[in-house]
Scaffold this motif. Structure first.
Motif, PDB file in Angstrom:
ATOM      1  N   ASP A  39       0.832  -1.211   0.000  1.00 29.44           N
ATOM      2  CA  ASP A  39       0.000   0.000   0.000  1.00 29.44           C
ATOM      3  C   ASP A  39       0.866   1.259   0.000  1.00 29.44           C
ATOM      4  O   ASP A  39       0.563   2.239  -0.700  1.00 29.44           O
ATOM      5  N   ALA A  40       1.948   1.246   0.782  1.00 31.40           N
ATOM      6  CA  ALA A  40       2.845   2.400   0.822  1.00 31.40           C
ATOM      7  C   ALA A  40       3.580   2.562  -0.505  1.00 31.40           C
ATOM      8  O   ALA A  40       3.810   3.692  -0.970  1.00 31.40           O
ATOM      9  N   LEU A  41       3.957   1.450  -1.122  1.00 38.43           N
ATOM     10  CA  LEU A  41       4.631   1.513  -2.419  1.00 38.43           C
ATOM     11  C   LEU A  41       3.697   2.083  -3.480  1.00 38.43           C
ATOM     12  O   LEU A  41       4.115   2.891  -4.325  1.00 38.43           O
ATOM     13  N   GLU A  42       2.437   1.674  -3.444  1.00 42.88           N
ATOM     14  CA  GLU A  42       1.469   2.211  -4.395  1.00 42.88           C
ATOM     15  C   GLU A  42       1.339   3.726  -4.227  1.00 42.88           C
ATOM     16  O   GLU A  42       1.295   4.469  -5.219  1.00 42.88           O
ATOM     17  N   ALA A  43       1.298   4.195  -2.978  1.00 45.02           N
ATOM     18  CA  ALA A  43       1.214   5.636  -2.734  1.00 45.02           C
ATOM     19  C   ALA A  43       2.464   6.347  -3.262  1.00 45.02           C
ATOM     20  O   ALA A  43       2.364   7.444  -3.842  1.00 45.02           O
ATOM     21  N   TRP A  44       3.634   5.736  -3.084  1.00 43.42           N
ATOM     22  CA  TRP A  44       4.882   6.346  -3.556  1.00 43.42           C
ATOM     23  C   TRP A  44       4.894   6.442  -5.081  1.00 43.42           C
ATOM     24  O   TRP A  44       5.267   7.479  -5.643  1.00 43.42           O
ATOM     25  N   ALA A  55      10.440  -2.098  -8.465  1.00 45.96           N
ATOM     26  CA  ALA A  55       9.915  -1.993  -7.104  1.00 45.96           C
ATOM     27  C   ALA A  55       8.782  -2.992  -6.878  1.00 45.96           C
ATOM     28  O   ALA A  55       8.743  -3.682  -5.852  1.00 45.96           O
ATOM     29  N   LEU A  56       7.878  -3.093  -7.814  1.00 52.43           N
ATOM     30  CA  LEU A  56       6.754  -4.020  -7.665  1.00 52.43           C
ATOM     31  C   LEU A  56       7.210  -5.470  -7.657  1.00 52.43           C
ATOM     32  O   LEU A  56       6.624  -6.313  -6.976  1.00 52.43           O
ATOM     33  N   ARG A  57       8.253  -5.789  -8.388  1.00 53.92           N
ATOM     34  CA  ARG A  57       8.763  -7.157  -8.403  1.00 53.92           C
ATOM     35  C   ARG A  57       9.534  -7.498  -7.127  1.00 53.92           C
ATOM     36  O   ARG A  57       9.808  -8.666  -6.860  1.00 53.92           O
ATOM     37  N   ALA A  58       9.872  -6.483  -6.331  1.00 53.42           N
ATOM     38  CA  ALA A  58      10.551  -6.734  -5.047  1.00 53.42           C
ATOM     39  C   ALA A  58       9.563  -7.005  -3.923  1.00 53.42           C
ATOM     40  O   ALA A  58       9.975  -7.380  -2.821  1.00 53.42           O
ATOM     41  N   VAL A  59       8.268  -6.803  -4.173  1.00 52.89           N
ATOM     42  CA  VAL A  59       7.257  -7.114  -3.157  1.00 52.89           C
ATOM     43  C   VAL A  59       7.176  -8.631  -2.996  1.00 52.89           C
ATOM     44  O   VAL A  59       7.231  -9.382  -3.970  1.00 52.89           O
ATOM     45  N   ARG A  60       7.065  -9.091  -1.770  1.00 52.57           N
ATOM     46  CA  ARG A  60       7.025 -10.532  -1.494  1.00 52.57           C
ATOM     47  C   ARG A  60       5.557 -10.983  -1.433  1.00 52.57           C
ATOM     48  O   ARG A  60       4.958 -11.104  -0.372  1.00 52.57           O
ATOM     49  N   TYR A  61       4.997 -11.213  -2.617  1.00 53.79           N
ATOM     50  CA  TYR A  61       3.569 -11.511  -2.736  1.00 53.79           C
ATOM     51  C   TYR A  61       3.188 -12.796  -2.016  1.00 53.79           C
ATOM     52  O   TYR A  61       2.031 -12.955  -1.608  1.00 53.79           O
ATOM     53  N   GLY A  62       4.133 -13.722  -1.846  1.00 59.65           N
ATOM     54  CA  GLY A  62       3.839 -14.949  -1.124  1.00 59.65           C
ATOM     55  C   GLY A  62       3.452 -14.705   0.320  1.00 59.65           C
ATOM     56  O   GLY A  62       2.830 -15.559   0.958  1.00 59.65           O
ATOM     57  N   MET A  63       3.807 -13.532   0.859  1.00 59.02           N
ATOM     58  CA  MET A  63       3.478 -13.200   2.241  1.00 59.02           C
ATOM     59  C   MET A  63       2.126 -12.496   2.363  1.00 59.02           C
ATOM     60  O   MET A  63       1.720 -12.122   3.461  1.00 59.02           O
ATOM     61  N   ILE A  64       1.436 -12.287   1.237  1.00 61.24           N
ATOM     62  CA  ILE A  64       0.129 -11.629   1.244  1.00 61.24           C
ATOM     63  C   ILE A  64      -0.952 -12.689   1.042  1.00 61.24           C
ATOM     64  O   ILE A  64      -0.899 -13.449   0.074  1.00 61.24           O
ATOM     65  N   PRO A  65      -1.945 -12.789   1.928  1.00 55.88           N
ATOM     66  CA  PRO A  65      -3.012 -13.788   1.786  1.00 55.88           C
ATOM     67  C   PRO A  65      -3.744 -13.634   0.454  1.00 55.88           C
ATOM     68  O   PRO A  65      -3.887 -12.518  -0.068  1.00 55.88           O
ATOM     69  N   PRO A  66      -4.241 -14.749  -0.127  1.00 57.23           N
ATOM     70  CA  PRO A  66      -4.886 -14.713  -1.452  1.00 57.23           C
ATOM     71  C   PRO A  66      -6.041 -13.726  -1.543  1.00 57.23           C
ATOM     72  O   PRO A  66      -6.213 -13.070  -2.571  1.00 57.23           O
ATOM     73  N   GLN A  67      -6.859 -13.623  -0.488  1.00 55.23           N
ATOM     74  CA  GLN A  67      -8.018 -12.730  -0.575  1.00 55.23           C
ATOM     75  C   GLN A  67      -7.599 -11.288  -0.802  1.00 55.23           C
ATOM     76  O   GLN A  67      -8.302 -10.519  -1.481  1.00 55.23           O
ATOM     77  N   HIS A  68      -6.433 -10.889  -0.263  1.00 53.15           N
ATOM     78  CA  HIS A  68      -5.943  -9.526  -0.489  1.00 53.15           C
ATOM     79  C   HIS A  68      -5.333  -9.388  -1.884  1.00 53.15           C
ATOM     80  O   HIS A  68      -5.448  -8.324  -2.508  1.00 53.15           O
ATOM     81  N   LEU A  69      -4.726 -10.447  -2.384  1.00 50.66           N
ATOM     82  CA  LEU A  69      -4.171 -10.407  -3.739  1.00 50.66           C
ATOM     83  C   LEU A  69      -5.285 -10.262  -4.773  1.00 50.66           C
ATOM     84  O   LEU A  69      -5.136  -9.541  -5.766  1.00 50.66           O
ATOM     85  N   PHE A  70      -6.404 -10.958  -4.573  1.00 49.75           N
ATOM     86  CA  PHE A  70      -7.544 -10.817  -5.479  1.00 49.75           C
ATOM     87  C   PHE A  70      -8.017  -9.367  -5.518  1.00 49.75           C
ATOM     88  O   PHE A  70      -8.306  -8.813  -6.586  1.00 49.75           O
ATOM     89  N   ARG A  71      -8.094  -8.744  -4.340  1.00 47.21           N
ATOM     90  CA  ARG A  71      -8.546  -7.355  -4.284  1.00 47.21           C
ATOM     91  C   ARG A  71      -7.584  -6.435  -5.015  1.00 47.21           C
ATOM     92  O   ARG A  71      -8.004  -5.531  -5.746  1.00 47.21           O
ATOM     93  N   LEU A  72      -6.272  -6.653  -4.819  1.00 51.17           N
ATOM     94  CA  LEU A  72      -5.285  -5.804  -5.482  1.00 51.17           C
ATOM     95  C   LEU A  72      -5.391  -5.907  -6.998  1.00 51.17           C
ATOM     96  O   LEU A  72      -5.243  -4.901  -7.708  1.00 51.17           O
ATOM     97  N   GLN A  73      -5.633  -7.098  -7.510  1.00 58.26           N
ATOM     98  CA  GLN A  73      -5.731  -7.277  -8.960  1.00 58.26           C
ATOM     99  C   GLN A  73      -6.901  -6.509  -9.560  1.00 58.26           C
ATOM    100  O   GLN A  73      -6.878  -6.135 -10.733  1.00 58.26           O
ATOM    101  N   LYS A  74      -7.950  -6.275  -8.778  1.00 57.00           N
ATOM    102  CA  LYS A  74      -9.137  -5.599  -9.282  1.00 57.00           C
ATOM    103  C   LYS A  74      -9.212  -4.120  -8.909  1.00 57.00           C
ATOM    104  O   LYS A  74      -9.791  -3.320  -9.634  1.00 57.00           O
ATOM    105  N   GLN A  75      -8.598  -3.736  -7.778  1.00 60.49           N
ATOM    106  CA  GLN A  75      -8.813  -2.384  -7.253  1.00 60.49           C
ATOM    107  C   GLN A  75      -7.568  -1.512  -7.212  1.00 60.49           C
ATOM    108  O   GLN A  75      -7.685  -0.294  -7.055  1.00 60.49           O
ATOM    109  N   SER A  76      -6.390  -2.098  -7.303  1.00 63.19           N
ATOM    110  CA  SER A  76      -5.160  -1.312  -7.233  1.00 63.19           C
ATOM    111  C   SER A  76      -4.835  -0.730  -8.610  1.00 63.19           C
ATOM    112  O   SER A  76      -4.567  -1.465  -9.563  1.00 63.19           O
ATOM    113  N   ALA A  77      -4.848   0.610  -8.716  1.00 66.98           N
ATOM    114  CA  ALA A  77      -4.548   1.255  -9.993  1.00 66.98           C
ATOM    115  C   ALA A  77      -3.129   0.942 -10.454  1.00 66.98           C
ATOM    116  O   ALA A  77      -2.868   0.741 -11.654  1.00 66.98           O
ATOM    117  N   VAL A  78      -2.197   0.889  -9.515  1.00 67.30           N
ATOM    118  CA  VAL A  78      -0.805   0.576  -9.863  1.00 67.30           C
ATOM    119  C   VAL A  78      -0.684  -0.861 -10.346  1.00 67.30           C
ATOM    120  O   VAL A  78       0.008  -1.151 -11.334  1.00 67.30           O
TER     121      VAL A  78
END
Length: 482
Positions: free
Chosen positions: A238-243, A257-280
């Motif tokens: 979330d902070a990276l998206e704001a930056w 920067a986005l490829r340095a995020v450790r997506y494996g540490m984010i639960p699937p339900q939040h990843l689904f939301r990011l794919q649909k709602q995160s502009a970045v």
């Protein structure tokens, strides 16, 4: 008042006398001389503070001045005038010595940036009095002046000041600007201190105005680190998206920067939301598609099965120092020198969706004076740890699982103990202790801490504030197919 040119010799003699007084602590015109045969009757009379006050008055009043410093602010018409004494300047700085030797009049014109010009009077006062008051926003311009004019003691003192005041409050923050300045000047000590402070206190930095001023280089350096202390990987995203939204970096920087995020540490339900709602995420989805695909496989399959085909011991699946309850627990120890303390807490077995519902119970023991590392604790039938005490031992902490399980196969648990402290009125991370994967304790825990002292920098209101983190690391049981 400035001396006539013809009186320079007498002025130099007067000032020389003042410095001789300061050097030998002359009292009422007569130097104190100690008689070696009567050392028992010797006494030190120290009037150096009075001498400093006289030097400060000399600068303020301009008495006996033989040089006028004209400080011009670059790109403006602003000029600051200071009446000074060439003897003082040349004794303190070889740069001033050279400039004064080549001048054609009593005026010495110095061109400085606006921030340096604003503190030039404080800088000159230091040359006369040997002390200076510093605010965080003044540290860099004063350091620049000390470096430019070769005032090495001031330069080193300012470096120490910055290293020790990273947590000081300032309107817009200062650690990021100090880091960038340290990189520009090659000050490795200051650079590393700033980077460590930002890493260990990242969760609070992400909420500050300073975060959006972070440079591309510093951002990418932080994202590569595993010792970041923050609530969760989602907080970091979330902070990276704001930056990215604020700074609009080049596509290559945003993708890195986005490829340095450790997506494996984010639960699937939040990843689904990011794919649909995160502009970045929507804009740069193609650059991270492969990471997201592997992450969903990681959450869907058993880690043991996944480890047969993929490298699960990579940064994508490597936890950072997360403060959320799934990864550890805070532990406040009141009066830590009094006796041994024990504490139990639970964490999830691993970050994989296959393991999030499984829990591991941990026992922690803190002892202010414990046995040498070679001697291990034993456990009673109830699972409580029974350490052997020594009167002169060092503080120790051990963390062990209360039970074992077949689910532990292919997983090692790295433990981290965070020690918080209050600095400049703010609670910050004072130290981070990491355990080797194969051990239950860390040998250097609070090695330099004086817990007996109530004002110890490791204590907050006489209590030891810890946060224990357990990081499960998956290992490839079979070499991944190429």
């Amino acid at each position: 008042m400035r001396c006539p040119v013809g009186d320079r010799i007498s002025t130099m003699v007067c000032l020389s006398g003042l410095f001789v007084v300061l050097a030998f602590r002359m009292i009422d015109g007569a130097a104190l001389k100690q008689d070696p045969s009567a050392e028992s009757a010797a006494a030190l009379l120290n009037h150096s503070m009075a001498m400093v006050q006289r030097m400060e008055a000399l600068l303020a009043q301009g008495n006996g001045s033989d040089v006028t410093l004209r400080i011009q602010t670059v790109s403006t018409d602003e000029v600051k005038v200071i009446q000074a004494h060439s003897l003082v300047l040349t004794l303190q700085s070889d740069v001033f010595d050279e400039l004064l030797q080549t001048r054609n009049s009593t005026n010495l014109v110095l061109k400085e940036s606006a921030d340096c010009a604003s503190v030039f009077d404080k800088f000159i006062r230091y040359l006369y009095c040997g002390d200076i008051s510093v605010r965080p926003d003044q540290a860099i311009p004063l350091h620049r002046l000390a470096s430019k004019y070769h005032i090495w003691a001031l330069q080193q003192g300012l470096t120490r000041y910055m290293t020790q005041h990273l947590s000081s409050d300032s309107p817009t923050g200062h650690v990021v600007s100090w880091y960038q300045y340290a990189v520009q000047t090659g000050d490795i000590t200051l650079r590393d201190s700033c980077l460590l402070y930002l890493s260990w206190n990242l969760s609070s930095v992400l909420q500050s105005a300073e975060w959006r001023s972070i440079s591309d280089e510093l951002l990418l350096s932080l994202l590569q680190r595993s010792d970041l202390v923050l609530q969760s990987e989602l907080e970091l995203y979330d902070a990276l998206e704001a930056w990215i939204s604020q700074n609009q970096p080049a596509d290559m920087t945003a993708e890195s920067a986005l490829r340095a995020v450790r997506y494996g540490m984010i639960p699937p339900q939040h990843l689904f939301r990011l794919q649909k709602q995160s502009a970045v995420m929507l804009k740069y989805y193609e650059s991270v598609r492969d990471l997201l695909f592997l992450t969903f496989q990681f959450h869907a399959a058993s880690p043991v099965q996944l480890a047969k085909y993929f490298d699960v011991n990579c940064s994508l699946f490597m936890p950072r120092n997360y403060l959320s309850s799934a990864w550890g627990s805070p532990w406040v120890i009141n009066n830590p020198t009094r006796d041994d303390r024990s504490f139990s807490f639970q964490t999830q077995l691993g970050p994989s969706g296959h393991d999030t519902s499984k829990r591991v119970t941990w026992n922690a023991l803190f002892s202010p004076r414990w046995l040498p590392l070679s001697v291990r604790s034993t456990f009673s039938e109830l699972g409580s740890m029974q350490p052997t005490r020594t009167d002169n031992g060092q503080p120790r902490i051990i963390i062990t699982p209360a039970t074992s399980s077949p689910d532990f196969a292919g997983v090692s648990f790295q433990k981290t103990v965070i020690v918080a402290a209050r600095q400049q009125g703010k609670v910050v991370v004072r130290h981070v202790y990491n355990f080797h994967q194969s051990t239950e304790e860390t040998g250097d825990f609070l090695l330099d801490a004086d817990l007996q002292r109530r004002t110890s920098e490791y204590l907050i209101d006489s209590s030891l504030y810890l946060h224990i983190i357990v990081k499960p690391i998956y290992h490839s049981l079979i070499i991944a197919r190429k």
